[in-house]
Structure formats: structure tokens, C-alpha cells
Design a protein around this motif. Structure first.
Motif, PDB file in Angstrom:
ATOM      1  N   LYS A   3       0.818  -1.224   0.000  1.00  0.00           N
ATOM      2  CA  LYS A   3       0.000   0.000   0.000  1.00  0.00           C
ATOM      3  C   LYS A   3       0.849   1.270   0.000  1.00  0.00           C
ATOM      4  CE  LYS A   3      -3.817  -2.426   0.545  1.00  0.00           C
ATOM      5  NZ  LYS A   3      -5.132  -2.285   1.007  1.00  0.00           N
ATOM      6  N   ASN A   4       2.173   1.123   0.207  1.00  0.00           N
ATOM      7  CA  ASN A   4       3.069   2.276   0.189  1.00  0.00           C
ATOM      8  C   ASN A   4       3.659   2.533  -1.191  1.00  0.00           C
ATOM      9  OD1 ASN A   4       2.835   2.913   2.978  1.00  0.00           O
ATOM     10  ND2 ASN A   4       4.109   1.124   3.414  1.00  0.00           N
ATOM     11  N   ASN A   6       4.298   3.919  -4.730  1.00  0.00           N
ATOM     12  CA  ASN A   6       4.001   5.209  -5.368  1.00  0.00           C
ATOM     13  C   ASN A   6       3.174   4.938  -6.615  1.00  0.00           C
ATOM     14  OD1 ASN A   6       5.460   6.805  -3.543  1.00  0.00           O
ATOM     15  ND2 ASN A   6       7.375   6.361  -4.610  1.00  0.00           N
ATOM     16  N   ARG A  21      -8.305   8.924  -7.280  1.00  0.00           N
ATOM     17  CA  ARG A  21      -7.560   9.205  -6.039  1.00  0.00           C
ATOM     18  C   ARG A  21      -8.380   8.773  -4.820  1.00  0.00           C
ATOM     19  NH1 ARG A  21      -3.381  12.388  -4.097  1.00  0.00           N
ATOM     20  NH2 ARG A  21      -2.873  13.291  -6.108  1.00  0.00           N
ATOM     21  N   ASN A  22      -9.686   9.089  -4.826  1.00  0.00           N
ATOM     22  CA  ASN A  22     -10.558   8.716  -3.706  1.00  0.00           C
ATOM     23  C   ASN A  22     -10.706   7.202  -3.590  1.00  0.00           C
ATOM     24  OD1 ASN A  22     -10.954  11.359  -2.883  1.00  0.00           O
ATOM     25  ND2 ASN A  22     -12.835  11.615  -4.050  1.00  0.00           N
ATOM     26  N   LYS A  25      -7.583   5.913  -2.096  1.00  0.00           N
ATOM     27  CA  LYS A  25      -7.558   6.227  -0.659  1.00  0.00           C
ATOM     28  C   LYS A  25      -8.401   5.209   0.115  1.00  0.00           C
ATOM     29  CE  LYS A  25      -7.161  10.360   1.713  1.00  0.00           C
ATOM     30  NZ  LYS A  25      -6.733  11.574   1.210  1.00  0.00           N
ATOM     31  N   ASP A  28      -6.508   2.318   0.877  1.00  0.00           N
ATOM     32  CA  ASP A  28      -5.344   2.617   1.724  1.00  0.00           C
ATOM     33  C   ASP A  28      -4.057   2.915   0.966  1.00  0.00           C
ATOM     34  OD1 ASP A  28      -6.861   2.376   4.078  1.00  0.00           O
ATOM     35  OD2 ASP A  28      -6.599   0.203   4.067  1.00  0.00           O
ATOM     36  N   ASN A  30      -1.793   5.781  -0.171  1.00  0.00           N
ATOM     37  CA  ASN A  30      -1.658   7.197   0.179  1.00  0.00           C
ATOM     38  C   ASN A  30      -0.598   7.928  -0.630  1.00  0.00           C
ATOM     39  OD1 ASN A  30      -3.665   7.237   2.295  1.00  0.00           O
ATOM     40  ND2 ASN A  30      -2.266   5.907   3.412  1.00  0.00           N
ATOM     41  N   ASN A  31       0.265   7.193  -1.312  1.00  0.00           N
ATOM     42  CA  ASN A  31       1.316   7.820  -2.113  1.00  0.00           C
ATOM     43  C   ASN A  31       0.867   7.906  -3.566  1.00  0.00           C
ATOM     44  OD1 ASN A  31       2.945   7.900   0.192  1.00  0.00           O
ATOM     45  ND2 ASN A  31       3.703   5.845  -0.211  1.00  0.00           N
TER      46      ASN A  31
END
Length: 126
Positions: A3-4, A6, A21-22, A25, A28, A30-31
């Protein structure tokens, strides 16, 4: 699924960027970075370190398919997972995207669950 990672989302329609983007999100991620056309995306990809590209097909002046071909032709970027999003489910589009090396394909409209499934599939092979 990391989930990290990019993630670069590419669409010339600001509302669609916000929607994707939503959805990311909700999953999960976030990058998330964004570009509004293929040329901007290519510059960001060459300058950055992205683990996933989610791109619209229909953009000007560089289409998602053209962006995909550039990414696959670049030695440093060629293995980056690439998901194409389009409103058109024409067989010839799917065939062209597959021939150009797309990792997966999503037809609009779609939801977070569909996006999650496609991301899981491409990340498993990355």
C-alpha cells in the motif's frame, strides 16, 4: 500488495483524477501522484520512482496507449505495472493495449472493488 507503492494516475479529466484518487484512498494507497496528460506522466515517471501507473486511454496530445508504448520502450520503466482505464470496451482496443504490454484493463464505470482486484493481479506479477 504494498500500500506504500508510489502510484501515478493519469487522466486529462480532473474529476476522474479525483475519483481514482478517492478510490485509491479507500484502498489505503496514500502515495498517489497525478498527471493530466501522457507527456507530463512520462516526465514524472522518468524523474520519479513509481510502482504502478493507472492511465486513461483517451487523452491529448499523448494518449494512454502512446504513454504505455513509451513506458514499455524505456529500459528503466518497462516492468512498471500499467493499468489502462477506458470508457470503450471495443475488442480492438483491448487487443492493442495487450499488444503494447498493458498489465491490466478497466472499463468505466468501475468501483473500488474492481480497482482493488486489478491492482492485486498486476502487483502479484510485478
Amino acid at each position: 500488495m504494498d500500500k506504500n507503492t508510489n502510484v501515478l494516475i493519469v487522466d486529462d479529466y480532473k474529476t476522474m483524477l479525483r475519483i481514482i484518487r478517492n478510490l485509491l484512498k479507500q484502498l489505503d494507497f496514500n502515495n498517489v501522484d497525478e498527471a493530466t496528460d501522457g507527456q507530463e506522466a512520462l516526465a514524472k515517471l522518468r524523474a520519479g520512482n513509481y510502482g504502478l501507473v493507472i492511465s486513461d486511454w483517451n487523452m491529448e496530445p499523448m494518449t494512454g496507449l502512446d504513454l504505455l508504448k513509451e513506458v514499455r520502450a524505456d529500459a528503466r520503466l518497462k516492468s512498471t505495472p500499467f493499468i489502462m482505464i477506458t470508457a470503450e470496451s471495443k475488442t480492438e482496443n483491448v487487443v492493442a493495449a495487450r499488444a503494447a504490454g498493458v498489465s491490466n484493463y478497466i472499463v468505466k464505470p468501475f468501483n473500488a472493488e474492481t480497482l482493488r482486484e486489478k491492482i492485486e493481479k498486476v502487483m502479484a506479477h510485478a
